[in-house]
Design a protein around this motif. Sequence first.
Motif, PDB file in Angstrom:
ATOM      1  N   LEU A 229       0.875  -1.170   0.000  1.00  0.00           N
ATOM      2  CA  LEU A 229       0.000   0.000   0.000  1.00  0.00           C
ATOM      3  C   LEU A 229       0.907   1.213   0.000  1.00  0.00           C
ATOM      4  O   LEU A 229       1.586   1.498   1.006  1.00  0.00           O
ATOM      5  CB  LEU A 229      -0.904  -0.005   1.236  1.00  0.00           C
ATOM      6  CG  LEU A 229      -1.709   1.280   1.481  1.00  0.00           C
ATOM      7  CD1 LEU A 229      -2.712   1.513   0.359  1.00  0.00           C
ATOM      8  CD2 LEU A 229      -2.408   1.224   2.837  1.00  0.00           C
ATOM      9  N   ASN A 230       0.976   1.916  -1.132  1.00  0.00           N
ATOM     10  CA  ASN A 230       1.881   3.060  -1.274  1.00  0.00           C
ATOM     11  C   ASN A 230       1.103   4.363  -1.180  1.00  0.00           C
ATOM     12  O   ASN A 230       0.058   4.518  -1.817  1.00  0.00           O
ATOM     13  CB  ASN A 230       2.609   3.004  -2.617  1.00  0.00           C
ATOM     14  CG  ASN A 230       3.730   2.000  -2.613  1.00  0.00           C
ATOM     15  OD1 ASN A 230       4.665   2.111  -1.854  1.00  0.00           O
ATOM     16  ND2 ASN A 230       3.616   0.988  -3.459  1.00  0.00           N
ATOM     17  N   ILE A 231       1.625   5.285  -0.391  1.00  0.00           N
ATOM     18  CA  ILE A 231       1.036   6.611  -0.213  1.00  0.00           C
ATOM     19  C   ILE A 231       1.998   7.646  -0.787  1.00  0.00           C
ATOM     20  O   ILE A 231       3.209   7.604  -0.524  1.00  0.00           O
ATOM     21  CB  ILE A 231       0.790   6.907   1.283  1.00  0.00           C
ATOM     22  CG1 ILE A 231      -0.029   5.784   1.932  1.00  0.00           C
ATOM     23  CG2 ILE A 231       0.115   8.261   1.457  1.00  0.00           C
ATOM     24  CD1 ILE A 231      -1.429   5.629   1.393  1.00  0.00           C
ATOM     25  N   ASP A 232       1.486   8.582  -1.539  1.00  0.00           N
ATOM     26  CA  ASP A 232       2.310   9.629  -2.144  1.00  0.00           C
ATOM     27  C   ASP A 232       2.721  10.636  -1.072  1.00  0.00           C
ATOM     28  O   ASP A 232       2.199  11.736  -0.976  1.00  0.00           O
ATOM     29  CB  ASP A 232       1.523  10.322  -3.256  1.00  0.00           C
ATOM     30  CG  ASP A 232       2.370  11.357  -3.997  1.00  0.00           C
ATOM     31  OD1 ASP A 232       3.587  11.426  -3.748  1.00  0.00           O
ATOM     32  OD2 ASP A 232       1.800  12.098  -4.811  1.00  0.00           O
ATOM     33  N   ALA A 233       3.687  10.198  -0.248  1.00  0.00           N
ATOM     34  CA  ALA A 233       4.168  11.045   0.854  1.00  0.00           C
ATOM     35  C   ALA A 233       5.683  10.895   0.939  1.00  0.00           C
ATOM     36  O   ALA A 233       6.422  11.561   0.222  1.00  0.00           O
ATOM     37  CB  ALA A 233       3.475  10.674   2.159  1.00  0.00           C
ATOM     38  N   GLY A 234       6.172   9.995   1.788  1.00  0.00           N
ATOM     39  CA  GLY A 234       7.606   9.783   1.933  1.00  0.00           C
ATOM     40  C   GLY A 234       8.262  10.808   2.838  1.00  0.00           C
ATOM     41  O   GLY A 234       7.613  11.728   3.353  1.00  0.00           O
ATOM     42  N   THR A 235       9.564  10.659   3.038  1.00  0.00           N
ATOM     43  CA  THR A 235      10.276  11.588   3.917  1.00  0.00           C
ATOM     44  C   THR A 235      10.236  13.011   3.385  1.00  0.00           C
ATOM     45  O   THR A 235      10.309  13.968   4.153  1.00  0.00           O
ATOM     46  CB  THR A 235      11.733  11.152   4.107  1.00  0.00           C
ATOM     47  OG1 THR A 235      12.380  11.091   2.832  1.00  0.00           O
ATOM     48  CG2 THR A 235      11.824   9.781   4.770  1.00  0.00           C
ATOM     49  N   SER A 236      10.085  13.167   2.058  1.00  0.00           N
ATOM     50  CA  SER A 236      10.014  14.516   1.496  1.00  0.00           C
ATOM     51  C   SER A 236       8.736  15.231   1.911  1.00  0.00           C
ATOM     52  O   SER A 236       8.665  16.465   1.860  1.00  0.00           O
ATOM     53  CB  SER A 236      10.104  14.456  -0.030  1.00  0.00           C
ATOM     54  OG  SER A 236       9.071  13.654  -0.583  1.00  0.00           O
ATOM     55  N   ALA A 237       7.705  14.486   2.347  1.00  0.00           N
ATOM     56  CA  ALA A 237       6.463  15.119   2.816  1.00  0.00           C
ATOM     57  C   ALA A 237       6.683  15.901   4.095  1.00  0.00           C
ATOM     58  O   ALA A 237       5.888  16.791   4.435  1.00  0.00           O
ATOM     59  CB  ALA A 237       5.382  14.058   3.034  1.00  0.00           C
ATOM     60  N   ASP A 238       7.754  15.597   4.812  1.00  0.00           N
ATOM     61  CA  ASP A 238       8.018  16.309   6.058  1.00  0.00           C
ATOM     62  C   ASP A 238       8.299  17.786   5.845  1.00  0.00           C
ATOM     63  O   ASP A 238       8.292  18.571   6.796  1.00  0.00           O
ATOM     64  CB  ASP A 238       9.196  15.669   6.801  1.00  0.00           C
ATOM     65  CG  ASP A 238       8.814  14.379   7.520  1.00  0.00           C
ATOM     66  OD1 ASP A 238       7.607  14.075   7.591  1.00  0.00           O
ATOM     67  OD2 ASP A 238       9.723  13.680   7.991  1.00  0.00           O
ATOM     68  N   VAL A 239       8.548  18.200   4.595  1.00  0.00           N
ATOM     69  CA  VAL A 239       8.739  19.621   4.336  1.00  0.00           C
ATOM     70  C   VAL A 239       7.451  20.400   4.599  1.00  0.00           C
ATOM     71  O   VAL A 239       7.478  21.609   4.846  1.00  0.00           O
ATOM     72  CB  VAL A 239       9.244  19.844   2.889  1.00  0.00           C
ATOM     73  CG1 VAL A 239       8.119  19.708   1.875  1.00  0.00           C
ATOM     74  CG2 VAL A 239       9.931  21.205   2.744  1.00  0.00           C
ATOM     75  N   LEU A 240       6.309  19.703   4.572  1.00  0.00           N
ATOM     76  CA  LEU A 240       5.017  20.320   4.880  1.00  0.00           C
ATOM     77  C   LEU A 240       4.578  20.059   6.311  1.00  0.00           C
ATOM     78  O   LEU A 240       3.512  20.509   6.721  1.00  0.00           O
ATOM     79  CB  LEU A 240       3.941  19.805   3.913  1.00  0.00           C
ATOM     80  CG  LEU A 240       4.178  20.066   2.424  1.00  0.00           C
ATOM     81  CD1 LEU A 240       3.058  19.461   1.594  1.00  0.00           C
ATOM     82  CD2 LEU A 240       4.306  21.555   2.154  1.00  0.00           C
ATOM     83  N   ASP A 241       5.379  19.309   7.050  1.00  0.00           N
ATOM     84  CA  ASP A 241       5.075  18.986   8.447  1.00  0.00           C
ATOM     85  C   ASP A 241       6.314  19.253   9.290  1.00  0.00           C
ATOM     86  O   ASP A 241       7.115  20.115   8.965  1.00  0.00           O
ATOM     87  CB  ASP A 241       4.618  17.521   8.554  1.00  0.00           C
ATOM     88  CG  ASP A 241       3.291  17.254   7.857  1.00  0.00           C
ATOM     89  OD1 ASP A 241       2.344  18.021   8.095  1.00  0.00           O
ATOM     90  OD2 ASP A 241       3.217  16.281   7.087  1.00  0.00           O
ATOM     91  N   THR A 242       6.465  18.484  10.343  1.00  0.00           N
ATOM     92  CA  THR A 242       7.655  18.574  11.182  1.00  0.00           C
ATOM     93  C   THR A 242       8.631  17.482  10.773  1.00  0.00           C
ATOM     94  O   THR A 242       8.218  16.319  10.631  1.00  0.00           O
ATOM     95  CB  THR A 242       7.270  18.388  12.665  1.00  0.00           C
ATOM     96  OG1 THR A 242       6.341  19.411  13.026  1.00  0.00           O
ATOM     97  CG2 THR A 242       8.494  18.468  13.557  1.00  0.00           C
ATOM     98  N   PRO A 243       9.912  17.795  10.546  1.00  0.00           N
ATOM     99  CA  PRO A 243      10.873  16.753  10.175  1.00  0.00           C
ATOM    100  C   PRO A 243      10.844  15.583  11.158  1.00  0.00           C
ATOM    101  O   PRO A 243      10.863  15.779  12.371  1.00  0.00           O
ATOM    102  CB  PRO A 243      12.215  17.492  10.207  1.00  0.00           C
ATOM    103  CG  PRO A 243      11.857  18.906   9.855  1.00  0.00           C
ATOM    104  CD  PRO A 243      10.521  19.142  10.515  1.00  0.00           C
ATOM    105  N   GLY A 244      10.804  14.382  10.605  1.00  0.00           N
ATOM    106  CA  GLY A 244      10.707  13.165  11.411  1.00  0.00           C
ATOM    107  C   GLY A 244       9.295  12.631  11.524  1.00  0.00           C
ATOM    108  O   GLY A 244       9.092  11.529  12.057  1.00  0.00           O
ATOM    109  N   THR A 245       8.300  13.379  11.003  1.00  0.00           N
ATOM    110  CA  THR A 245       6.899  12.992  11.176  1.00  0.00           C
ATOM    111  C   THR A 245       6.576  11.661  10.502  1.00  0.00           C
ATOM    112  O   THR A 245       5.978  10.769  11.116  1.00  0.00           O
ATOM    113  CB  THR A 245       5.967  14.083  10.618  1.00  0.00           C
ATOM    114  OG1 THR A 245       6.140  15.283  11.370  1.00  0.00           O
ATOM    115  CG2 THR A 245       4.509  13.648  10.699  1.00  0.00           C
TER     116      THR A 245
END
Length: 966
Positions: free
Chosen positions: A553-569
């Motif tokens: 089950l793949n979600i279009d997020a990944g570690t790069s999504a943390d740029v819109l949240d808090t790093p490490g989220t």
Amino acid sequence: MRRLPVRSLIIPSLLALALSACSGQTQRPASVSDAAPAAAAPAQPQPAALADLVKAVDIPYEEFTLSNGLRVLINTDRKAPIVGVTTYYRVGSKHEPKGKTGFAHLYEHIFFGGSENVANFDEPLEAAGSTSTNGSTWFDRTNYVETVPTGALDLALFMESDRMGHLLGAVTQDKLDKQRGVVQNEKRQNDNRPYGLSNYVTQDVLLPIGHPYRHSTIGSMADLDAATLGDVRQWFKDNYAPNNVVLALSGDIDAKTARPLIEKYFGAIPRGPEAPRVQAGPVTLAAPVVRDMADQVPTLRLTRNWTGPGLNDADATALVVGLDILGGLSSSRLDNALVRGSQQAVSVSASTQLHEQLSFIEAQMDVKPGVDRAVAEKAFDDVIARFIAEGPTEDEVRRSATRTVSGQIGALEQVGGFGGKGSTLAEGALYSNDPEQYKKDFAALAALTPEKVRAAVAKWMGRPSAAINVVPGTRTEKGDTMGGWGDEATSPARAKDPKVAVPAIAKSAPRATPPVAPVGELAFPAIERSTLSNGIPVTLARRTAVPKVVVALNIDAGTSADVLDTPGTQQLMLSLLDEGTRTRSSVQIAEEQERLGATISAGAALDSSSVMLDALSANLAPSLALMADVALDPAFDPGEVSRVRTQQLSRLAQVKANPAALASRSLSPILFGPGHPYGLPGDGLGETETLAALTSAALSAAHAKWFRPDLAKITVVGDVTMAQLKPLLEKAFSGWRVPASAAPAKPLKAAVAAPNPRIVLIDRPNSPQSVIVAGRVLALTGRDQDKEALDLANEVLGNGFLSRLNLDLREDKGWSYGVRSGVSAPVGPRSFTISAPVQSDRTGDSIRLLLDNIKAFPATKPVNSVEYNRVTDGNIRGLPNRFQTNGQVLGAIMANDRLGRPDDYYVTLPGRYRAIDATALNMAAMTYLQAEGLVFVVVGDRKVVEPQLKGLGLPVEVRAAAASGN
């Protein structure tokens, strides 16, 4: 690269589960009563019977022995036009006498350096399409593996026979010197890691001087320095005869076809001395031993160690299962009590490392920072003592056994390599005189009772232990002085190799290298597509080689999504998915997986977050139901969030203490800058301050933000039809609806940092190696098509054993154990990177050589015909090797989807390669693989390294390593 592998636990060739838990996965409490209460537990699934699973593990074979003693095993598997060639020599480090530690492993390296009729073993094999062209050494054996297209089997057998029977005339002082340097840098690389010296001490304490399993396989620096050309020639004469060998072929071959080939290539090689049989049983300590050692680590590590029975002992299987229950299962006793329960540990483990004549038993606890050591040690020892006294439950034994058998079924997908069917047969023959020893092991596994496990655990772990503890501090011991015989302090120092000339050995009559026959086209599985009622795309590739299924089950997020949240989220949120849902406690989730023989894991790559399932086909329905509950309904209990956040903080501290990991995480922010999604550290762990700010509410919000059907895709590979699969997916996921809010979008087109070429030196005192990484951002994205020439050009430069960078720094100079360059393929901007761990005193010289090689390609050294044919023909011929397993096919399909490539991409890839000429490779190198804009990060000892960086023409910026890493 030639490597020393980690031994598996239940039988020597057993693979780990095909999709192991991600590094962020945490552990479980002892019983449901120890965990936070959950809603009423769902009805227990009815998994397939263990006895039925055991019957599914089968490797049919035929056997014959040549007159010279070569034992041959043939397994026919026609699923792909490939053959795994696996050669086991009955010689390992336990056979080394005093003064010659490390010889078996050193000779393994020399064995790849060419024979009387073959200048280089890797070149023709890789050009023929071989994969996993490798070798390894361990206490009991040395092995060599390659998986080749059927049309290259003659070539592989010719080459294996040439180094078995026609090697000595090509073993020179120059080859010895170069491979000695490589091995010594391999030793430095291992020693340079946190906790890297503890294994030396464990073996020293557990076993007396002179015991064959006491010294390390890689040996001592002094013995390696002293090895002479005469020594290594004699080592070959004494050990590398066909009567000490098991040769296994598995794949598109049968005994009728194979026997004349093997007679042709191996039949004339004469018998030699029989391998010596050493006495090397387990040892009971007279009294408990405690040894503390300081290291540059952030976390106190406690271990308890014993030697135990060899792999043919009646107690071996029971003991392996016992240690799995103690500290291997997700629901293990140590996890339950110390990670989930008292929360005195950030991680725990227990395992049995089986060898032919003894085993190493270890229980380990990484103590949570701030916990009193004495209190932690008492809790650790109490759990072990209670388990020794009480033993396991029937349910624990079944769960461990089911998980183990499920893993072995997955291993049957591979014909060759270090863990495939060939090595399973070969190790059974070598160690137990029975290629089907795995069947006996699994029959014993299915028949285990709690009392058998309790008795074995009590017998072997009830003896005095060796407590080897690594304490944060300044490392005072040096790996260069460790790993040898053990009497160095009272013996005269070994003299270095005097390099005295020895008589040349006459070469035998020349042998003609056989040609490679035409290779069949790749048969990539058919792709079926459908859509669930909530809009989620479903992709299926049906494969029936083994009764297993992998689901992503793949979600279009990944570690790069943390740029819109808090790093490490993302990493923290994903780590918490299996820590409890609204209907299941974390214990129930773990135990249900184990009963089903399933593995559910979650993790984040750069562009996507994934929940992965590895399941038995017979248990797919309940496994999918469990996966959906974990993925869609996590509880994010505040207590669990606090505990798992502490574990991620500990992982972050460990990464910063590891020179390779520290160098890697430091590069991306430098290359991309803070404003780009790829400018966060690539490990996705965040920073101490950002992690501390993450709350249950923030993680729940992030889950709701990113886990939505319009950002999801489901990919499935394995033994299931779409007609069977889709109703199961509908039942599991159809209640998941798209929210009214707009889906988040990562700003992948944001500007990257302007290039600022320099050397960033991160000071890590007392480092015997420097880790060099370098990189630059390319004006190219992963979705830009028709860039295969760039990948091939990078293979010439640095991606592979035969690449220019590796051959120069490793094979020619001996300064490194391995150098690699890469061109990433994310959705957004691609980057060109280099990684080179090198001996500290050659850091500056290594950077200079890296730059020289890059600048020369193609300006003064364009691709030559040998390189061109190797990377084009080799990739075309090797394509069938790349899709042996369900996991490999799954990865290919997901890559195609992520990068916008057609379903038939890999089928058409040979045509794409054939259309690329040498000019295209040179142009790709000139455009993308140049030194302009490169930033170097070096993690090493400043006082040794900084003076070497003068004169390189790059400014130097010095940074201190994190305090926790020092």
